[in-house]
Design a protein around this motif. Structure first.
Motif, PDB file in Angstrom:
ATOM      1  N   LEU A 260       1.896  -4.521  -9.159  1.00  0.00           N
ATOM      2  CA  LEU A 260       2.527  -3.855 -10.303  1.00  0.00           C
ATOM      3  C   LEU A 260       3.559  -2.845  -9.833  1.00  0.00           C
ATOM      4  O   LEU A 260       4.682  -2.783 -10.363  1.00  0.00           O
ATOM      5  CB  LEU A 260       1.448  -3.161 -11.143  1.00  0.00           C
ATOM      6  N   LEU A 261       3.212  -2.069  -8.826  1.00  0.00           N
ATOM      7  CA  LEU A 261       4.149  -1.080  -8.296  1.00  0.00           C
ATOM      8  C   LEU A 261       5.387  -1.762  -7.731  1.00  0.00           C
ATOM      9  O   LEU A 261       6.516  -1.276  -7.908  1.00  0.00           O
ATOM     10  CB  LEU A 261       3.480  -0.230  -7.219  1.00  0.00           C
TER      11      LEU A 261
ATOM     12  N   TYR B  73      -5.811   4.648  -8.496  1.00  0.00           N
ATOM     13  CA  TYR B  73      -5.465   4.373  -7.105  1.00  0.00           C
ATOM     14  C   TYR B  73      -4.253   5.161  -6.627  1.00  0.00           C
ATOM     15  O   TYR B  73      -4.093   5.361  -5.418  1.00  0.00           O
ATOM     16  CB  TYR B  73      -5.194   2.884  -6.906  1.00  0.00           C
ATOM     17  N   GLY B  74      -3.359   5.566  -7.552  1.00  0.00           N
ATOM     18  CA  GLY B  74      -2.157   6.268  -7.131  1.00  0.00           C
ATOM     19  C   GLY B  74      -1.164   6.371  -8.270  1.00  0.00           C
ATOM     20  O   GLY B  74      -1.491   6.128  -9.438  1.00  0.00           O
ATOM     21  N   SER B  75       0.082   6.707  -7.937  1.00  0.00           N
ATOM     22  CA  SER B  75       1.081   6.939  -8.987  1.00  0.00           C
ATOM     23  C   SER B  75       2.477   6.560  -8.503  1.00  0.00           C
ATOM     24  O   SER B  75       2.760   6.546  -7.296  1.00  0.00           O
ATOM     25  CB  SER B  75       1.077   8.419  -9.410  1.00  0.00           C
ATOM     26  N   LEU B  76       3.336   6.270  -9.473  1.00  0.00           N
ATOM     27  CA  LEU B  76       4.760   6.050  -9.241  1.00  0.00           C
ATOM     28  C   LEU B  76       5.524   6.718 -10.371  1.00  0.00           C
ATOM     29  O   LEU B  76       5.280   6.436 -11.546  1.00  0.00           O
ATOM     30  CB  LEU B  76       5.088   4.553  -9.189  1.00  0.00           C
TER      31      LEU B  76
ATOM     32  N   VAL C  61       5.983   7.653  -0.397  1.00  0.00           N
ATOM     33  CA  VAL C  61       7.401   7.340  -0.247  1.00  0.00           C
ATOM     34  C   VAL C  61       8.178   8.091  -1.313  1.00  0.00           C
ATOM     35  O   VAL C  61       7.894   7.955  -2.509  1.00  0.00           O
ATOM     36  CB  VAL C  61       7.673   5.827  -0.380  1.00  0.00           C
ATOM     37  N   ASN C  62       9.141   8.880  -0.875  1.00  0.00           N
ATOM     38  CA  ASN C  62      10.093   9.512  -1.782  1.00  0.00           C
ATOM     39  C   ASN C  62      11.440   8.828  -1.587  1.00  0.00           C
ATOM     40  O   ASN C  62      11.921   8.690  -0.458  1.00  0.00           O
ATOM     41  CB  ASN C  62      10.225  11.003  -1.508  1.00  0.00           C
ATOM     42  N   SER C  63      12.022   8.388  -2.697  1.00  0.00           N
ATOM     43  CA  SER C  63      13.251   7.605  -2.612  1.00  0.00           C
ATOM     44  C   SER C  63      14.278   8.136  -3.605  1.00  0.00           C
ATOM     45  O   SER C  63      13.931   8.528  -4.727  1.00  0.00           O
ATOM     46  CB  SER C  63      12.948   6.133  -2.911  1.00  0.00           C
ATOM     47  N   SER C  64      15.537   8.132  -3.179  1.00  0.00           N
ATOM     48  CA  SER C  64      16.616   8.520  -4.100  1.00  0.00           C
ATOM     49  C   SER C  64      17.786   7.557  -3.944  1.00  0.00           C
ATOM     50  O   SER C  64      18.094   7.109  -2.838  1.00  0.00           O
ATOM     51  CB  SER C  64      17.081   9.957  -3.824  1.00  0.00           C
TER      52      SER C  64
ATOM     53  N   LEU D 130       6.421   7.756  -4.906  1.00  0.00           N
ATOM     54  CA  LEU D 130       5.250   6.895  -4.814  1.00  0.00           C
ATOM     55  C   LEU D 130       4.172   7.616  -4.014  1.00  0.00           C
ATOM     56  O   LEU D 130       4.422   8.089  -2.905  1.00  0.00           O
ATOM     57  CB  LEU D 130       5.613   5.579  -4.124  1.00  0.00           C
ATOM     58  N   GLN D 131       2.971   7.694  -4.571  1.00  0.00           N
ATOM     59  CA  GLN D 131       1.860   8.343  -3.876  1.00  0.00           C
ATOM     60  C   GLN D 131       0.587   7.523  -4.073  1.00  0.00           C
ATOM     61  O   GLN D 131       0.111   7.363  -5.196  1.00  0.00           O
ATOM     62  CB  GLN D 131       1.646   9.770  -4.394  1.00  0.00           C
ATOM     63  N   ILE D 132       0.069   7.004  -2.961  1.00  0.00           N
ATOM     64  CA  ILE D 132      -1.229   6.326  -2.969  1.00  0.00           C
ATOM     65  C   ILE D 132      -2.065   6.991  -1.886  1.00  0.00           C
ATOM     66  O   ILE D 132      -1.879   6.716  -0.703  1.00  0.00           O
ATOM     67  CB  ILE D 132      -1.100   4.815  -2.688  1.00  0.00           C
ATOM     68  N   PRO D 133      -2.948   7.907  -2.247  1.00  0.00           N
ATOM     69  CA  PRO D 133      -3.686   8.663  -1.229  1.00  0.00           C
ATOM     70  C   PRO D 133      -4.672   7.797  -0.456  1.00  0.00           C
ATOM     71  O   PRO D 133      -5.070   6.718  -0.908  1.00  0.00           O
ATOM     72  CB  PRO D 133      -4.414   9.735  -2.048  1.00  0.00           C
ATOM     73  N   ALA D 134      -5.064   8.279   0.715  1.00  0.00           N
ATOM     74  CA  ALA D 134      -6.096   7.606   1.505  1.00  0.00           C
ATOM     75  C   ALA D 134      -7.371   7.523   0.681  1.00  0.00           C
ATOM     76  O   ALA D 134      -7.770   8.481   0.020  1.00  0.00           O
ATOM     77  CB  ALA D 134      -6.334   8.366   2.802  1.00  0.00           C
TER      78      ALA D 134
END
Length: 646
Positions: free
Chosen positions: A629-630, A587-590, A560-563, A608-612
């Motif tokens: 947490l995210l 697990y991923g990043s924000l 998800v990319n958000s602005s 937000l990136q949580i890969p398969a």
């Protein structure tokens, strides 16, 4: 024999599913096409049930307490005789599983119901009333199958009682398009006791078998084998599980064939269905004549086969695995997955492409579990290309997903490309199956209210999923759906207006735009401590929570990319724009970046990136805590002071 999705579920639930049978009794009554009632109560089977009821210790839960399957294979037929006893310890077990369901193929199998009755703890029996038999169609959409379900409502079931069922199914092998093979499942969502599978064959048949699990012990003998177990534990229950991947059935095949042999058999049938045709030439020209690029032509062909050729199950005798001719499918404007795939191949080859048919096991995600070469695993067909010019995997039954995106429901599924050197593979899956971009502009007015504009763009698989959900809705229904979603996700304090882009065309994106006005709710005479939740990102994270407890989970991937673009207007100017964020985890990043473009304007961009990934069962709690947490970090906060010069 190919099993439908519902039949797969029936296997997991442990409901009766027969596969094959014997000679017609002297007296019988036909109840439906391919179904005979013979009314031959078996005193020995009833005595076994009575003996079980006399035991001092009976199960506390629904139990498949006795099971016998004797399958005999000869040159022209396969006969299975099934004896089944279930124990019902409480009312809920009767309510949920009081019907027996037997699966069979009306085209080439005959079901003979020998006897069906209930046995109460008092010893009273109530026989099945044959007029109550129901024959229903399982949900075979997207798959090829002609399986029917015979629903046997066992009468007189009581708490502490049993159901007793005996039947045979006879398969006429002379009508089959493919070599016979079958999968014998032994583990269910309930405990099984006193289990025995006996498979015998005549001297003119060549039978191979494989037992890859620990649930049963198999012993080979001169004319077959016997598998048995005193107790088979129940499969543990979880909401997101591919049950066939959790089981190790006994696999039986006739003949010693390789995967390449199996692939070759079906590929020849597909090739025979796509022979040259003037009608197909004219159809190709009609579809592509106004398209300039190769991509546009592929998209047009895919959309035609997916949408203009409606899905209709066509797995009648002679066509369970054999597609109808592509010309006939085009003329009829209907077909099942293999028919639509054959037509898709025929049209794509007119672009000098080299697409290949691929068999898919839609309920299996682990190709390594396909232990022996057999067509019994597969229930679907798609069309793929791995050439350097074009790479794709198109599902001609998916009328919502664009041609460059693999349909989400088959991603990761076990599959068999119909090529010379064939072996099971997994259909490719996207690193981020669910992809969405959200852009929100919030303008503060002079009275302490707001004007909000939001645009959400769903891409690839997510666009197809949304299109499938929204395409059939009227304008009024779309608006109602969007308002409800907005109220649940963002706020119920406004009445937004919506605009949709990309619902009808099979493109890679679908957009939802909204505009909303919020009445004054801020104190315009005070400094501003402001908090705004990134509601759409938060909603995506909330929907990703893993509910499994016992089994690991194949997380599909989320990006998800958000602005947010804040305009504080004339009332305030920024004093503290908030904090950036860079959260990295296994697990991923924000990540969040801030840009103050003027005293009263702020842009906040979050990624937000949580890969398969596969989340093992012992990490699910940690993974869900990571998601929580995210979600907490989706809150955007900043401070603003009163503007002394409005």
């Amino acid at each position: 024999m190919v099993k439908s999705n519902l039949t797969t579920l029936l296997y997991a639930l442990g409901l009766s599913t027969g596969l094959t049978a014997s000679a017609l009794a002297a007296e019988s009554r036909q109840l439906a096409t391919g179904v005979l009632w013979e009314n031959q109560a078996n005193p020995e089977l009833i005595a076994i049930a009575e003996g079980i009821l006399e035991q001092s210790s009976l199960p506390d839960e629904l139990t498949h307490i006795y099971y016998r399957n004797h399958t005999h294979i000869d040159k022209e037929t396969v006969t299975s005789r099934i004896q089944s006893i279930w124990y019902y310890p409480n009312a809920s077990s009767i309510q949920s599983t009081g019907n027996e369901i037997v699966s069979f193929n009306q085209a080439n199998e005959t079901l003979r119901l020998k006897s069906a009755l209930s046995l109460a703890s008092s010893g009273a029996t109530v026989p099945f009333q044959p007029d109550s038999l129901q024959i229903i169609d399982p949900d075979n959409y997207n798959t090829f199958s002609d399986i029917k379900h015979a629903v046997i409502a066992i009468p007189g079931l009581q708490v502490g009682g049993m159901s007793i069922l005996e039947y045979e199914i006879t398969l006429d092998k002379t009508t089959m398009e493919i070599p016979w093979s079958d999968l014998f499942f032994n583990q269910k969502l309930v405990e099984t006791r006193d289990y025995q599978l006996q498979v015998t064959h005549s001297g003119d048949t060549n039978i191979q078998f494989y037992n890859g699990g620990a649930s049963v012990d198999c012993v080979e003998h001169d004319n077959g084998f016997t598998c048995s177990a005193e107790k088979i534990p129940a499969l543990k229950k979880d909401p997101a599980v591919y049950w066939l991947d959790q089981q190790d059935p006994v696999i039986v095949t006739e003949g010693d064939r390789s995967w390449s042999d199996i692939a070759g058999i079906i590929n020849r049938k597909v090739r025979a269905a796509i022979s040259d045709s003037d009608a197909l030439d004219r159809l190709f020209e009609e579809i592509t004549h106004d398209k300039e690029t190769l991509s546009e032509k592929i998209a047009a062909i895919h959309e035609f086969t997916a949408r203009d050729i409606r899905y209709n199950s066509m797995s009648e005798l002679g066509h369970q695995y054999t597609p109808h001719s592509a010309a006939l499918t085009a003329a009829n404007r209907y077909g099942d997955c293999k028919d639509k795939s054959a037509l898709l191949i025929a049209l794509l080859e007119r672009l000098d492409l080299k697409p290949i048919p691929v068999l898919v096991a839609t309920e299996r995600k682990r190709p390594e579990k396909l232990a022996m070469p057999s067509l019994a695993y597969f229930d679907h067909m798609v069309v793929c290309s791995t050439s350097s010019e074009q790479r794709f995997c198109m599902d001609a039954t998916d009328a919502s997903t664009d041609w460059e995106t693999i349909s989400p429901w088959i991603q990761g599924s076990a599959a068999l490309p119909l090529i010379e050197e064939a072996s099971p593979i997994a259909i490719p899956k996207h690193k981020y199956r669910w992809r969405m971009e959200s852009s929100t502009t919030i303008a503060f007015d002079s009275k302490g209210g707001q004007r909000e504009e939001n645009s959400r763009v769903y891409s690839g698989e997510y666009a197809g999923l949304m299109r499938n959900a929204l395409a059939a809705k009227s304008e009024e229904e779309l608006a109602q759906w969007a308002r409800q979603e907005y109220s649940m996700t963002v706020s119920d304090r406004a009445q937004p207006e919506f605009r949709f882009v990309g619902i009808e065309p099979m493109t890679s994106e679908l957009e939802i735009h909204s505009e909303a006005t919020f009445d004054p709710f801020l104190d315009k005479n005070s400094a501003l401590t402001y908090q705004e939740q990134d509601a759409w990102m938060n909603s995506e994270l909330r929907s990703m929570k893993v509910e499994n407890v016992h089994y690991g989970y194949d997380f599909p991937g989320l990006k998800v990319n958000s602005s947010f673009h804040f305009d504080l207007g004339t009332l305030w100017k920024l004093s503290f724009p908030g904090a950036t964020l860079e959260l990295e985890h296994k697990y991923g990043s924000l990540k969040r970046l801030l840009e103050k473009t003027a005293d009263s304007k702020l842009t906040v961009r979050s990624s937000l990136q949580i890969p398969a990934q596969f989340v093992p069962a012992n990490e699910i709690e940690d993974f869900n805590e990571f998601l929580s947490l995210l979600r907490r970090e989706t809150n955007i906060q900043f401070l603003a002071q009163k503007n002394s010069q409005p």
